[in-house]
Structure formats: C-alpha cells, structure tokens
Write a protein that holds these residues in place. Sequence first.
Motif, PDB file in Angstrom:
ATOM      1  N   UNK A   9       0.861  -1.171   0.000  1.00  0.00           N
ATOM      2  CA  UNK A   9       0.000   0.000   0.000  1.00  0.00           C
ATOM      3  C   UNK A   9       0.902   1.227   0.000  1.00  0.00           C
ATOM      4  N   UNK A  10       0.650   2.157  -0.917  1.00  0.00           N
ATOM      5  CA  UNK A  10       1.369   3.427  -0.942  1.00  0.00           C
ATOM      6  C   UNK A  10       0.493   4.482  -0.280  1.00  0.00           C
ATOM      7  N   UNK A  11       1.031   5.132   0.747  1.00  0.00           N
ATOM      8  CA  UNK A  11       0.339   6.199   1.459  1.00  0.00           C
ATOM      9  C   UNK A  11       1.083   7.509   1.254  1.00  0.00           C
ATOM     10  N   UNK A  12       0.346   8.591   1.404  1.00  0.00           N
ATOM     11  CA  UNK A  12       0.946   9.905   1.304  1.00  0.00           C
ATOM     12  C   UNK A  12      -0.043  10.854   0.685  1.00  0.00           C
ATOM     13  N   UNK A  13       0.177  12.130   0.888  1.00  0.00           N
ATOM     14  CA  UNK A  13      -0.748  13.127   0.360  1.00  0.00           C
ATOM     15  C   UNK A  13      -0.692  13.212  -1.154  1.00  0.00           C
ATOM     16  N   UNK A  14      -1.700  13.848  -1.763  1.00  0.00           N
ATOM     17  CA  UNK A  14      -1.654  14.074  -3.209  1.00  0.00           C
ATOM     18  C   UNK A  14      -0.364  14.820  -3.562  1.00  0.00           C
ATOM     19  N   UNK A  15       0.300  14.362  -4.610  1.00  0.00           N
ATOM     20  CA  UNK A  15       1.526  15.018  -5.055  1.00  0.00           C
ATOM     21  C   UNK A  15       2.794  14.484  -4.428  1.00  0.00           C
ATOM     22  N   UNK A  16       2.677  13.482  -3.561  1.00  0.00           N
ATOM     23  CA  UNK A  16       3.864  12.939  -2.887  1.00  0.00           C
ATOM     24  C   UNK A  16       4.721  12.081  -3.818  1.00  0.00           C
ATOM     25  N   UNK A  17       4.158  11.664  -4.960  1.00  0.00           N
ATOM     26  CA  UNK A  17       4.906  10.828  -5.890  1.00  0.00           C
ATOM     27  C   UNK A  17       4.516   9.363  -5.835  1.00  0.00           C
ATOM     28  N   UNK A  18       3.382   9.071  -5.205  1.00  0.00           N
ATOM     29  CA  UNK A  18       2.950   7.684  -5.074  1.00  0.00           C
ATOM     30  C   UNK A  18       2.817   6.991  -6.424  1.00  0.00           C
ATOM     31  N   UNK A  19       2.164   7.654  -7.369  1.00  0.00           N
ATOM     32  CA  UNK A  19       1.923   7.036  -8.681  1.00  0.00           C
ATOM     33  C   UNK A  19       3.202   6.725  -9.414  1.00  0.00           C
ATOM     34  N   UNK A  20       4.117   7.664  -9.442  1.00  0.00           N
ATOM     35  CA  UNK A  20       5.399   7.484 -10.128  1.00  0.00           C
ATOM     36  C   UNK A  20       6.184   6.331  -9.516  1.00  0.00           C
ATOM     37  N   UNK A  22       5.095   3.953  -7.389  1.00  0.00           N
ATOM     38  CA  UNK A  22       4.361   2.684  -7.419  1.00  0.00           C
ATOM     39  C   UNK A  22       4.477   2.020  -8.784  1.00  0.00           C
ATOM     40  N   UNK A  23       4.432   2.807  -9.852  1.00  0.00           N
ATOM     41  CA  UNK A  23       4.557   2.243 -11.204  1.00  0.00           C
ATOM     42  C   UNK A  23       5.923   1.597 -11.390  1.00  0.00           C
ATOM     43  N   UNK A  24       6.958   2.266 -10.941  1.00  0.00           N
ATOM     44  CA  UNK A  24       8.313   1.719 -11.078  1.00  0.00           C
ATOM     45  C   UNK A  24       8.479   0.444 -10.253  1.00  0.00           C
ATOM     46  N   UNK A  25       7.977   0.467  -9.022  1.00  0.00           N
ATOM     47  CA  UNK A  25       8.079  -0.710  -8.162  1.00  0.00           C
ATOM     48  C   UNK A  25       7.256  -1.872  -8.721  1.00  0.00           C
ATOM     49  N   UNK A  26       6.088  -1.573  -9.274  1.00  0.00           N
ATOM     50  CA  UNK A  26       5.251  -2.614  -9.877  1.00  0.00           C
ATOM     51  C   UNK A  26       5.995  -3.296 -11.019  1.00  0.00           C
ATOM     52  N   UNK A  27       6.657  -2.513 -11.864  1.00  0.00           N
ATOM     53  CA  UNK A  27       7.431  -3.084 -12.967  1.00  0.00           C
ATOM     54  C   UNK A  27       8.561  -3.964 -12.447  1.00  0.00           C
TER      55      UNK A  27
END
Length: 189
Positions: A9-20, A22-27
């Motif tokens: 689970x990635x936590x953090x406020x909007x703009x923290x970089x979760x999407x970026x 998480x995508x790299x870690x998923x790959x």
Amino acid sequence: MAAGSLVIVFLGPPGAGKGTQAARLADDLDLVKISTGDILRSHVARGTELGRQVGPIMERGELVPDELIIAIIREELAGMPEVRAIFDGFPRTTPQAEALDALLAELGAPVDVAVLLEVPEDELVRRLLRRAELEGRADDNEETIKRRLQVYREQTQPLVDYYAARGVLKRVDGLGDPGRIYCRIREVV
C-alpha cells in the motif's frame, strides 16, 4: 494463497509521488498497480455510469464513497491467480483499510508493507500545480489542491496509525531526486 503473493500500500498526500514510484516498483517486482484515481478518471473520461456519479465528487476534491471504491477493488483483484498488487491512492480512510484487509483475508494475502511518502505541504502544492499544467488535469487547480490536502489530513492521515499498529508502516522521505526516493523505497520493501 501461493507464497508469491505480495501486497503493498502506498500512502501519502496528493503530489507525494505515489503514482510514479508505485509504477516503477510494480514493474520491478511484477506487481499489478491498482490506482483508484486512474480508474475513476478513466470512467469520468469515458462517460460511464460510474464516471457520471464520481465526476462531480472528484471536481469538489472530495473522496468517492467507500462502497464504490471497494467494489472497484474487488473487481480488480477477482481475476488474479495470486494477489500481487500495489495500491496507489487506496485505501484513503480507516474504514477502507478495514474493508481491504477483510477482502485480502478472503484471498489469503494480507498487506505486507505500507509505504508512507512524506513531503512538506508547500512542496506538494508546487508539484500539483506543475502536474496540472503539464497534464491538463482539471482536478488539480489551487483551490481543489488545498481542499484535497485538507481532506487528506482529516481522513487519510489516521491510516498512518492504522498501519503502524499492524507493524507494516515504513516511512520514506519523498523529497529529492525520484531515483533516490526509489532507492529509499526499495530499502524498506
């Protein structure tokens, strides 16, 4: 569930970089990235029934009702032979976390780690305004950004305590070069 299951689970406020991140870690770890924000924006863009329901909610910077989000997550996990997933932007509230835990318990794949990306608020606003400019995201104007950060503080912040109490919370400094941030994440996962 097979020994190969992994749930982050990635936590953090909007703009923290979760999407970026998480995508790299998923790959790197061969995980499915489940971003409720991406799923919801896709429904809004396609004009689906769900999109018509959630569009106005998102435009106000408010959270989509739990029952809709849980149904989306259940559908995403249903077809996996073993649960190997990163949740980006979900859960956002303690009731959502409890519902996710119940769903994962059914599947025999508990949350292994909750990564909290920590970024100061002034940096978050700067990042989100830049993202809005680059991506043309209508849900990232300054008023909505401030509302989203307020909603995060009020409703999502308790998840830090929730996952800390379960012994799976890992805090990561979300400032600096994305590559360095990713190295910090890999150290805790």
